[in-house]
Design a protein around this motif. Structure first.
Motif, PDB file in Angstrom:
ATOM      1  N   GLU A   1      16.319   8.546  11.115  1.00 43.77           N
ATOM      2  CA  GLU A   1      17.244   7.515  11.618  1.00 43.77           C
ATOM      3  C   GLU A   1      18.654   7.685  11.075  1.00 43.77           C
ATOM      4  O   GLU A   1      19.529   6.892  11.395  1.00 43.77           O
ATOM      5  N   MET A   2      18.847   8.700  10.226  1.00 48.18           N
ATOM      6  CA  MET A   2      20.132   8.908   9.556  1.00 48.18           C
ATOM      7  C   MET A   2      20.519   7.671   8.750  1.00 48.18           C
ATOM      8  O   MET A   2      21.678   7.262   8.715  1.00 48.18           O
ATOM      9  N   LEU A   3      19.503   7.080   8.117  1.00 45.92           N
ATOM     10  CA  LEU A   3      19.722   5.883   7.302  1.00 45.92           C
ATOM     11  C   LEU A   3      20.639   6.184   6.119  1.00 45.92           C
ATOM     12  O   LEU A   3      21.475   5.352   5.742  1.00 45.92           O
TER      13      LEU A   3
ATOM     14  N   LEU B   1      25.833   5.159   3.387  1.00 42.16           N
ATOM     15  CA  LEU B   1      27.095   5.677   2.850  1.00 42.16           C
ATOM     16  C   LEU B   1      28.297   5.057   3.550  1.00 42.16           C
ATOM     17  O   LEU B   1      29.284   4.688   2.905  1.00 42.16           O
ATOM     18  N   LEU B   2      28.228   4.929   4.873  1.00 43.67           N
ATOM     19  CA  LEU B   2      29.359   4.376   5.621  1.00 43.67           C
ATOM     20  C   LEU B   2      29.550   2.892   5.323  1.00 43.67           C
ATOM     21  O   LEU B   2      30.685   2.429   5.126  1.00 43.67           O
ATOM     22  N   ASN B   3      28.457   2.130   5.293  1.00 45.18           N
ATOM     23  CA  ASN B   3      28.579   0.708   4.967  1.00 45.18           C
ATOM     24  C   ASN B   3      29.108   0.505   3.550  1.00 45.18           C
ATOM     25  O   ASN B   3      29.927  -0.380   3.286  1.00 45.18           O
TER      26      ASN B   3
ATOM     27  N   ILE C   1      36.550   7.393  -0.129  1.00 45.19           N
ATOM     28  CA  ILE C   1      36.759   8.750   0.399  1.00 45.19           C
ATOM     29  C   ILE C   1      35.557   9.630   0.067  1.00 45.19           C
ATOM     30  O   ILE C   1      35.077  10.396   0.920  1.00 45.19           O
ATOM     31  N   ARG C   2      35.061   9.519  -1.157  1.00 44.97           N
ATOM     32  CA  ARG C   2      33.911  10.327  -1.574  1.00 44.97           C
ATOM     33  C   ARG C   2      32.680   9.985  -0.730  1.00 44.97           C
ATOM     34  O   ARG C   2      31.945  10.882  -0.294  1.00 44.97           O
ATOM     35  N   GLY C   3      32.455   8.703  -0.494  1.00 38.72           N
ATOM     36  CA  GLY C   3      31.306   8.293   0.307  1.00 38.72           C
ATOM     37  C   GLY C   3      31.402   8.779   1.743  1.00 38.72           C
ATOM     38  O   GLY C   3      30.414   9.262   2.316  1.00 38.72           O
ATOM     39  N   CYS C   4      32.574   8.665   2.340  1.00 40.33           N
ATOM     40  CA  CYS C   4      32.767   9.122   3.717  1.00 40.33           C
ATOM     41  C   CYS C   4      32.634  10.635   3.821  1.00 40.33           C
ATOM     42  O   CYS C   4      32.068  11.160   4.791  1.00 40.33           O
ATOM     43  N   THR C   5      33.166  11.346   2.827  1.00 39.40           N
ATOM     44  CA  THR C   5      33.072  12.809   2.835  1.00 39.40           C
ATOM     45  C   THR C   5      31.623  13.260   2.769  1.00 39.40           C
ATOM     46  O   THR C   5      31.206  14.185   3.480  1.00 39.40           O
ATOM     47  N   ALA C   6      30.824  12.606   1.931  1.00 42.45           N
ATOM     48  CA  ALA C   6      29.399  12.920   1.856  1.00 42.45           C
ATOM     49  C   ALA C   6      28.707  12.607   3.181  1.00 42.45           C
ATOM     50  O   ALA C   6      27.861  13.383   3.655  1.00 42.45           O
ATOM     51  N   ALA C   7      29.069  11.485   3.802  1.00 41.98           N
ATOM     52  CA  ALA C   7      28.474  11.102   5.084  1.00 41.98           C
ATOM     53  C   ALA C   7      28.810  12.126   6.168  1.00 41.98           C
ATOM     54  O   ALA C   7      27.953  12.493   6.978  1.00 41.98           O
ATOM     55  N   ILE C   8      30.053  12.588   6.195  1.00 39.94           N
ATOM     56  CA  ILE C   8      30.481  13.580   7.190  1.00 39.94           C
ATOM     57  C   ILE C   8      29.719  14.891   6.995  1.00 39.94           C
ATOM     58  O   ILE C   8      29.290  15.534   7.963  1.00 39.94           O
TER      59      ILE C   8
ATOM     60  N   ALA D   1      27.375  12.675  15.711  1.00 41.34           N
ATOM     61  CA  ALA D   1      28.784  12.772  16.106  1.00 41.34           C
ATOM     62  C   ALA D   1      29.464  11.409  16.054  1.00 41.34           C
ATOM     63  O   ALA D   1      30.611  11.279  15.612  1.00 41.34           O
ATOM     64  N   ASP D   2      28.749  10.372  16.501  1.00 36.23           N
ATOM     65  CA  ASP D   2      29.309   9.014  16.472  1.00 36.23           C
ATOM     66  C   ASP D   2      29.515   8.540  15.040  1.00 36.23           C
ATOM     67  O   ASP D   2      30.557   7.959  14.710  1.00 36.23           O
ATOM     68  N   LEU D   3      28.530   8.805  14.182  1.00 29.73           N
ATOM     69  CA  LEU D   3      28.650   8.398  12.780  1.00 29.73           C
ATOM     70  C   LEU D   3      29.753   9.177  12.065  1.00 29.73           C
ATOM     71  O   LEU D   3      30.459   8.637  11.220  1.00 29.73           O
ATOM     72  N   GLU D   4      29.904  10.451  12.422  1.00 32.84           N
ATOM     73  CA  GLU D   4      30.976  11.242  11.805  1.00 32.84           C
ATOM     74  C   GLU D   4      32.348  10.679  12.170  1.00 32.84           C
ATOM     75  O   GLU D   4      33.248  10.594  11.323  1.00 32.84           O
TER      76      GLU D   4
END
Length: 369
Positions: free
Chosen positions: A215-217, A222-224, A264-271, A286-289
């Motif tokens: 589910e890409m949980l 990370l994004l939340n 920034i660190r959390g988003c970078t890991a998520a990407i 792609a949507d989550l990125e």
């Protein structure tokens, strides 16, 4: 039992607006209080400071008719369990000390949710439930507690390093994926996706990739978490001291800077995880990125790192021309650039005028002498 608890969470969140919470408040009781704070944002000519309604845990100090005196918790998040460390969020050594006493109307007081008062070991709760708890805190705009629950959820699926696992690590300022080949006490032997072999310290690992995450949980957590950190950066203006894991020493900065860096660190890991799960070939990834890049762009903008912010925002705008959020963010970044240039010009003129005035005055004194 956790399914029933989740239903109770939803029931607790359905508090009718404008209706006074029915609480039999006692001195020393833990409650949640709604407060209005001034939100800090990147400056621009058109932007003015705005207020933001948030909630925060507090301790009831006194009750008088409809007025309640409370001591608000420090806005800095702390781990739910003492033995856990944050993976993404900054852990301030002075967290818990910046308490504030204030008086509020009784209608601004809410009871804690059931799962907050329950005596349980969070280590026995799965990541999905902990994320749901974090989501409940986010809906209540209690970003401090939301960060703690998201971090606990992340810890459940991202902290156990084992042979053969895939990790996200810091490498020359970037987040890269690698496979663990060998483990020593404090070092790991890795193979990067490029085929390069590398030995790193454990502290360079950002997180472990959860391979069973259909589910890409992990990405969603990370994004939340990154969004909540960005919210805290706009409201917590306290000076903060953190332990810098890379250098093992204390550094003094304001908390806002650390929240933005952590976002920034959390988003970078998520990407990076989105790329690992298929990138553009996977519609969900792609949507989550794209969402991660927009959050990261705002964090970059908050640190005045305009080129980085513009790269993320323009990439989303290019890949998704119909994204209104991306277009609005690009305009916001441009406005910030214009404002910064105008401020720099004014400052240069003021300095030049001051230098000219000082030089003229010095020349006149020489002639008089």
């Amino acid at each position: 039992p956790f399914a029933r608890m989740e239903l109770r969470i939803r029931d607790c969140l359905r508090l009718r607006r404008g209706r006074r919470a029915q609480i039999n408040m006692k001195i020393g009781e833990d409650v949640r209080v709604n407060i209005t704070v001034v939100e800090s944002r990147p400056p621009s000519k058109k932007r003015k400071s705005s207020s933001l309604l948030v909630s925060r845990r507090a301790l009831v100090a006194a009750v008088s008719c409809d007025v309640v005196s409370v001591v608000q918790d420090d806005p800095a998040p702390i781990p739910l369990l003492d033995e856990q460390e944050f993976i993404i969020a900054p852990h301030f050594v002075d967290a818990g000390r910046e308490v504030e006493e204030c008086e509020v109307d009784a209608s601004e007081i809410q009871p804690l949710l059931d799962f907050e008062e329950a005596k349980m070991q969070h280590g026995d709760i799965c990541a999905r439930i902990l994320k749901d708890f974090g989501d409940a805190m986010t809906r209540l705009k209690d970003y401090t507690r939301a960060v703690s629950y998201y971090e606990a959820a992340l810890h459940r699926v991202s902290s156990q390093i084992s042979l053969g696992c895939t990790i996200v690590l810091k490498c020359q300022g970037h987040a890269v994926l690698a496979e663990v080949d060998c483990m020593e006490d404090d070092t790991l032997d890795l193979t990067l996706l490029s085929g390069e072999e590398k030995t790193i310290h454990r502290r360079d690992v950002i997180l472990v990739v959860w391979e069973e995450d259909k589910e890409m949980l992990q990405v969603k957590i990370l994004l939340n978490l990154s969004r909540c950190l960005l919210k805290l950066a706009s409201i917590d203006k306290t000076a903060g001291t953190v332990v810098n894991a890379n250098e093992h020493k204390l550094k003094q900065h304001n908390r806002q800077e650390y929240y933005k860096l952590a976002s920034i660190r959390g988003c970078t890991a998520a990407i990076s995880l989105c790329d690992h799960h298929g990138g553009s070939s996977n519609a969900i990834a792609a949507d989550l990125e794209a969402k991660g890049r927009l959050v990261r762009a705002r964090a970059f903008l908050g640190l005045a790192r305009v080129p980085n912010a513009l790269v993320d925002a323009k990439k989303v705008s290019t890949l998704n021309p119909n994204s209104r959020e991306a277009e609005a963010l690009v305009r916001e970044i441009r406005a910030f650039q214009s404002h910064s240039k105008a401020v720099d010009r004014k400052l240069s003129k003021a300095v030049a005028k001051l230098v000219h005035s000082a030089t003229t005055s010095s020349g006149e004194e020489d002639m008089e002498g």
